[in-house]
Scaffold this active site. Structure first.
Site, short mmCIF file in Angstrom:
data_model
loop_
_atom_site.label_atom_id
_atom_site.label_comp_id
_atom_site.label_asym_id
_atom_site.label_seq_id
_atom_site.Cartn_x
_atom_site.Cartn_y
_atom_site.Cartn_z
N SER A 151 35.09 6.04 46.27
CA SER A 151 33.97 6.64 45.55
C SER A 151 34.36 7.90 44.78
O SER A 151 33.59 8.36 43.93
CB SER A 151 32.84 6.98 46.53
OG SER A 151 33.17 8.10 47.33
N LYS A 189 32.26 14.24 49.07
CA LYS A 189 31.51 14.10 47.84
C LYS A 189 31.45 15.44 47.10
O LYS A 189 31.71 16.50 47.67
CB LYS A 189 30.07 13.64 48.12
CG LYS A 189 29.96 12.21 48.65
CD LYS A 189 30.31 11.18 47.60
CE LYS A 189 30.10 9.77 48.10
NZ LYS A 189 31.05 9.37 49.15
#
Length: 230
Positions: A151, A189
C-alpha cells in the site's frame, strides 16, 4: 558494549542499592533516565540481562540480580545485589540499540507492519538488524519493522523492506507513521489530521484512505529510514 542509557540504568540500580539498600521503582528509573514510558525501561533491563550484567531471578516476583558492571563502573567498586525493581508483566523486546561498530547500530525487528490491510499490533522482537547510525537520533528510542504489503509502494516502500521507526506518540501532517487502530491493529500509513478525524493515507491507488476518529488512532512512531535487501 552497552548504550549510554543501559549504562545509566545499571549505574542507577547499583548506586541506589549501595546508598539505600533498595532499588528504584520502574517509575523512578523512567524519570531518572528521562524516558517517556516504562516500556523503555523494560527493554533496557532485557538488554542488560541478555548481555550478562543482570539476571531476573526465577520464582521471585520482580527480582533482579546485578552480576557485573562495565569496566568504567567496575573501577568504582562493585558488590552483587538482588534488586526488586518491578519486572514487566509480559515478555518484552530487546534493547532498542546496541553498538555494532562506529557506523552501525543493531535494532530489534519487532515483527511485521502492514502496508495494506492492518495486522495485529507489534508485541515482541523476532531478530535484530544493523542500521546506519546516521538514521538514528541519540536522544530517542528506535525499533525496526518488516513491511508486509504494497500500500506504500508509490513512496518506494516495498513488501519485505525493513523500516526504521523512531518512537513517538505525535505526528505532523504528511508524516509516515506506525498507527495503532482501536488498540489492536497496526499499519504503516501517511498521517493527516482533519479536524477531529485522522486520515491514514496509502501510497497506492488500489487502497482507499481510512478516515477514523481521533480516539481510534494511536501514533506509535514515525518512519525515519528504510533498509532493503537484494
Amino acid at each position: 558494549m552497552l548504550t549510554r542509557k543501559q549504562i545509566d540504568l545499571l549505574k542507577l540500580i547499583h548506586t541506589r542499592m549501595e546508598q539505600d539498600g533498595v532499588a528504584p521503582s520502574f517509575d523512578e528509573m523512567k524519570d531518572a533516565l528521562d524516558l517517556r514510558s516504562k516500556s523503555g525501561i523494560h527493554r533496557l533491563i532485557t538488554a542488560l540481562e541478555e548481555r550478562g550484567f543482570i539476571r531476573r531471578l526465577p520464582h521471585r516476583a520482580r527480582a533482579i540480580e546485578v552480576l557485573k558492571l562495565p569496566d568504567a563502573l567496575s573501577r568504582e567498586g562493585f558488590v552483587a545485589h538482588v534488586v526488586d525493581g518491578g519486572a514487566p508483566e509480559k515478555p518484552v523486546a530487546p534493547a532498542n540499540a546496541v553498538p555494532v561498530e562506529a557506523a552501525a547500530m543493531a535494532l530489534p525487528i519487532m515483527g511485521k507492519i502492514a502496508a495494506g490491510t492492518p495486522i495485529e499490533a507489534i508485541s515482541e522482537a523476532v531478530r535484530n538488524v544493523a542500521v546506519p547510525g546516521t538514521m538514528l537520533n541519540a536522544r530517542s528510542q528506535h525499533y525496526a519493522l518488516e513491511v508486509q504489503g504494497d500500500s506504500m509502494i508509490d513512496l518506494g516502500i516495498n513488501d519485505g523492506d525493513i523500516v526504521v521507526i523512531r518512537e513517538q506518540n505525535t505526528a505532523d501532517n504528511g508524516d509516515i507513521v506506525v498507527a495503532l487502530i482501536e488498540g489492536h491493529e497496526a499499519t504503516l500509513k501517511r498521517f493527516r489530521r482533519h479536524g477531529g478525524m485522522i486520515a491514514l493515507e496509502a501510497a497506492n491507488p488500489a487502497y482507499e484512505t481510512r478516515l477514523l476518529r481521533d480516539d481510534q488512532v494511536q501514533v506509535q512512531g514515525r518512519l525515519v529510514g528504510l533498509i532493503r535487501s537484494y
